[in-house]
Structures are given as C-alpha cells and as structure tokens.
Design an enzyme around this catalytic site. Sequence first.
Site, PDB file in Angstrom:
ATOM      1  N   HIS A 159       0.850  -1.194   0.000  1.00  0.00           N
ATOM      2  CA  HIS A 159       0.000   0.000   0.000  1.00  0.00           C
ATOM      3  C   HIS A 159       0.884   1.241   0.000  1.00  0.00           C
ATOM      4  O   HIS A 159       1.848   1.313   0.758  1.00  0.00           O
ATOM      5  CB  HIS A 159      -0.894  -0.035   1.254  1.00  0.00           C
ATOM      6  CG  HIS A 159      -1.688   1.210   1.478  1.00  0.00           C
ATOM      7  ND1 HIS A 159      -1.593   1.943   2.642  1.00  0.00           N
ATOM      8  CD2 HIS A 159      -2.585   1.838   0.693  1.00  0.00           C
ATOM      9  CE1 HIS A 159      -2.410   2.978   2.567  1.00  0.00           C
ATOM     10  NE2 HIS A 159      -3.021   2.943   1.399  1.00  0.00           N
ATOM     11  N   HIS A 219       2.168  11.233  -1.566  1.00  0.00           N
ATOM     12  CA  HIS A 219       1.172  10.844  -0.572  1.00  0.00           C
ATOM     13  C   HIS A 219       1.256  11.859   0.564  1.00  0.00           C
ATOM     14  O   HIS A 219       1.950  11.660   1.543  1.00  0.00           O
ATOM     15  CB  HIS A 219       1.436   9.432  -0.051  1.00  0.00           C
ATOM     16  CG  HIS A 219       0.400   8.952   0.922  1.00  0.00           C
ATOM     17  ND1 HIS A 219       0.718   8.198   2.036  1.00  0.00           N
ATOM     18  CD2 HIS A 219      -0.938   9.134   0.956  1.00  0.00           C
ATOM     19  CE1 HIS A 219      -0.389   7.923   2.709  1.00  0.00           C
ATOM     20  NE2 HIS A 219      -1.406   8.478   2.073  1.00  0.00           N
TER      21      HIS A 219
END
Length: 313
Positions: A28, A105
């Site tokens: 992830h 991110h």
Amino acid sequence: MGEEHWMLGDYTRLECISIGQCGILGSHDSFSFYIDEASPVGPEQPETVQNFVSVFGTVAKKLMRKWLATQTMNFTSQLGAGIRYFDLRISTKPRDPDNELYFAHGLFSAKVKEGLEEINAFLADHPKEVVFLDFNHFYGMQKYHHEKLVQMLKDTYGNKMCPAIFAHEVSLQYLWEKEHQVLVFYHSPVALEVPFLWPGQMMPAPWANTTDPEKLIQFLQASITERRKKGSFFISQVVLTPKASTVVKGVASGLRETITERALPAMMQWVRTQKPGESGVNIITADFVELGDFISTVIKLNYALDEGEDDTT
C-alpha cells in the site's frame, strides 16, 4: 524471490492458472519509503493541513512523515521480498522548474522516472518475473502530463508491457510466451486510448476507511463475498486508515507503532483463513509488508490451488 520462485510459490505448478485467481503480494502506497520533507505539501491535502505546515514548517512535515510513510523498503527490496503489485499515486509539484512527475502521498516522494527504472532493473535480471503497476491517483495533472507519463512507460518498459486483454486469459505461461513482464493499470480515461494501459476498473480496490481491525475484517470478508465474476483482478486492502483523532493521540509515534503493529495479529489471522480463486482473494496489500509473516502467509495461500482446492471453474 528469484527467477525460480515468482510471487506464487512454485510456478511450475501454477503457470497455466489465470493470475487473477492466485494470491499475489502487494504494498500500500508502495513508494512512501521515501518522503521528501523539504518538498511542499501535496496538492491533494486539505486547507487545514496546508495551514498546519505553513505555521510549523519542518516540524510539521517530520510529524506528517510518521503517518504518511507506509513502507520502509525501497522498490528493489520489496521486489526481492516477493511484492509484485505496486500502488502508485502521481503528482506534479507546484513551481517545479523541471516539470517532473513525482510519487506523492501528502508529501512528495521520488521522481516517477527513477522508480520505474528501479523496477525495470529487477525485471531485466529476472525475465520470468511479472509486476502489476497500478496508477490509481493523479494530482495536478493535465493532458500533457498524462502524455508524458505514457511516453515514460513506453521508454522504460517497451514490449515488456502486456496489452489489455481479458483478465482470465493472463497466465504465467501466456506472459512468458509473449515475453511480457508488466501489467499497467491506469485509473483515467487516458487508458482507453493506449493499448498497453489496462482500465482502472479492472483493478477494483475496495477501501474500508477504518481504524478498527474488527470493522476492517468484516469489510474485507463482505468484499470477498460480493466479488463477482467480472473478469477482473481484485485487491483486498488489509490496511487501517487513521482518523484525525488517532493522529493527534499518537502524533509522535506514527502509523506503524500506533496502529499497524497492534492490529497485525488480527489482520494476519484473516489472511491465513483465505483462499485464492474467482470468489476468493487475489491481490492482498498491506502497510509495512515486512512485518510479521505477511509475505510467507500470502504465498502459502497458493498451495490450495496446487492441491486442487480452489474454487475456479
């Protein structure tokens, strides 16, 4: 895992099975092992985060990093450990004179070109290995940015990329015969215009969005139960997502210590009880993939296929 051991265990027994029916290891936010604390905040971040960083500067970014970094191993190390699915989020950087594309991110990570080349170096050394590159979020990207990324993929992987076909037709045997090693999934209408881009809907990834391990497991199980024979791949995200209140309470500890390590036993117990197959698991992603026995557990799920216990038809 080297040339003799792809992501599925003993490939000689699984080479004819559709890889959409096998247990595949994924990470992830795969690129988040590197977070550039000197970079600006990502364009997708809410105004509250932008304001927090503008007031507290580097201190705020160091705290953010503890919650944004979901991996510790770089691409090469992940590949060596058996990870074959990569969750990739791409962004432009405000006021970047080079107009580069970056993994992102919350804060920015490495340049996309460098990451793609790192993965390609592994593939060149391991011609029977196959990877899934899932470009599922794009931030601040215009048409010409997508064109640049598509060209970057062509330049890096060339004929290693497998054109989009029916998922059930993709077996190791098929890929080896065609000398394909890369499946690129692209969650943008651009995918419809480029033969080697697989549409994003062929890689569904239901997201539980919870900090509660029990709720996560219920969600994962319900998602598996509802999985239909759509002719697609499928991701089970064994991932807990912190709420703002969770971050505040464990602000100095970070994601790994506050959430992932504590919940690991319950999450791994769920993984151990799964079976790959058309109505079962396929790609399983996690944070900090080196923790516990995540990697060996997912690989072992494929032994059921070898023994004829899967539910494929």
